[in-house]
Design a protein around this motif. Structure first.
Motif, PDB file in Angstrom:
ATOM      1  N   MET A   1      -4.732   2.856  17.335  1.00  0.00           N
ATOM      2  CA  MET A   1      -6.434   3.188  16.825  1.00  0.00           C
ATOM      3  C   MET A   1      -7.514   3.632  18.560  1.00  0.00           C
ATOM      4  N   GLN A   2      -7.393   2.640  19.083  1.00  0.00           N
ATOM      5  CA  GLN A   2      -8.839   2.899  19.792  1.00  0.00           C
ATOM      6  C   GLN A   2      -8.450   4.349  20.989  1.00  0.00           C
TER       7      GLN A   2
ATOM      8  N   PHE B   1      -3.479   7.645  16.093  1.00  0.00           N
ATOM      9  CA  PHE B   1      -4.246   6.795  14.541  1.00  0.00           C
ATOM     10  C   PHE B   1      -1.779   7.199  13.469  1.00  0.00           C
TER      11      PHE B   1
ATOM     12  N   GLN C   1      -8.202   7.870   8.706  1.00  0.00           N
ATOM     13  CA  GLN C   1      -9.080   7.871  10.162  1.00  0.00           C
ATOM     14  C   GLN C   1      -7.693  10.006   9.873  1.00  0.00           C
TER      15      GLN C   1
ATOM     16  N   ASN D   1      -7.660   6.351  19.158  1.00  0.00           N
ATOM     17  CA  ASN D   1      -7.003   7.877  18.247  1.00  0.00           C
ATOM     18  C   ASN D   1      -5.904   8.226  18.052  1.00  0.00           C
TER      19      ASN D   1
ATOM     20  N   ASN E   1      -5.434  -2.499   7.294  1.00  0.00           N
ATOM     21  CA  ASN E   1      -5.283  -1.695   9.271  1.00  0.00           C
ATOM     22  C   ASN E   1      -4.432  -0.633   8.957  1.00  0.00           C
TER      23      ASN E   1
ATOM     24  N   ALA F   1      -5.973   3.454   9.471  1.00  0.00           N
ATOM     25  CA  ALA F   1      -5.430   4.227  10.017  1.00  0.00           C
ATOM     26  C   ALA F   1      -4.872   5.969   8.730  1.00  0.00           C
TER      27      ALA F   1
ATOM     28  N   ALA G   1       0.001   4.440  14.913  1.00  0.00           N
ATOM     29  CA  ALA G   1      -0.837   3.119  14.443  1.00  0.00           C
ATOM     30  C   ALA G   1      -1.027   3.340  12.801  1.00  0.00           C
ATOM     31  N   THR G   2      -0.367   3.762  12.030  1.00  0.00           N
ATOM     32  CA  THR G   2      -0.233   3.621  10.293  1.00  0.00           C
ATOM     33  C   THR G   2       1.786   3.307  10.676  1.00  0.00           C
TER      34      THR G   2
END
Length: 248
Positions: free
Chosen positions: A75-76, A80, A114, A78, A107, A111, A83-84
């Motif tokens: 996430m940090q 995403f 985003q 970007n 979370n 994601a 992340a998912t």
């Protein structure tokens, strides 16, 4: 779905506190997975999924907290989509209906949001709330669910979940900010100002909340107060921009 005009004004919604300056770099090679970098690209996100599937690792052999940290690190930077996938894997390996599973679902929803995949975000937040609608993660799930619903044009339901977030954790400043935003969207400016004031008292003093408060004050005909608050917002935004320039 709401009409396009409702989306003209951007809304920075409950983005949380972010990462501290001393945040440590992350590794995609947690010891539980034992990935051989000679065989795979260490930044290939399929590594996590494939290794877990192929080796059929038992739940008690996976550090779910570390897996969540990897997702937060994505996430940090970007990333995403990765992340998912990571959060979903963390939820699968967490104990069923545990707080760790709930945190992973919250979370995962963030994601998806985003990526503007609001349908998936709504599903993730609702799964988190199914696990426990009164836990330490429930307020975040409620307030972020409110935003995803707002993006779908479900403004009344969005306000309901924003209200619920405040009920769960009355000291959660983002929840008050989001509540104020939705109240203002419905023309309830006096209540919106009170909500923004609560967010500010709880430590959420930034340009976004001040600008929303100024807008609500202006709607109430309190132009002098609105001008003062807008000036404070402008000063904060200029300060933030200057800090970004200096950091570069």
């Amino acid at each position: 779905m709401a009409e396009d005009g409702e989306r003209d004004r951007p809304h920075r919604f409950s983005e949380g506190q972010g990462f501290s300056e001393d945040y440590e770099e992350f590794s995609l090679d947690p010891p539980e997975l034992n990935v051989d970098p000679a065989k795979v690209d260490p930044v290939d996100t399929r590594v996590i999924t494939d290794e877990l599937d192929e080796r059929n690792i038992a739940k008690d052999q996976v550090d779910v907290e570390q897996l969540v940290d990897v997702g937060l690190s994505y996430m940090q930077i970007n990333r995403f989509e990765e992340a998912t996938e990571t959060f979903e894997r963390a939820a699968q390996f967490a104990d069923e209906d545990s707080l760790e599973a709930q945190e992973a679902w919250v979370n995962k929803g963030a994601a998806h949001a985003q990526l503007e995949e609001y349908d998936e975000a709504i599903g993730a937040y609702k799964e988190a709330l199914r696990i426990d609608d009164d836990s330490e993660h429930a307020a975040s799930a409620e307030t972020n669910l409110a935003y995803a619903l707002w993006q779908f044009g479900e403004t009344e339901e969005a306000l309901h979940h924003a209200e619920r977030a405040v009920e769960i954790d009355p000291r959660f400043p983002q929840a008050w900010y989001n509540r104020g935003f939705f109240l203002q969207e419905r023309g309830l400016s006096e209540d919106a100002v009170n909500a923004f004031d609560n967010a500010i008292r709880l430590g959420m003093r930034n340009a976004d909340v001040l600008e929303e408060k100024a807008r609500a004050l202006e709607e109430l005909g309190r132009e002098d107060e609105a001008e003062q608050v807008q000036q404070q917002a402008d000063e904060l935004r200029q300060q933030q921009e200057q800090e970004l320039i200096e950091d570069r």
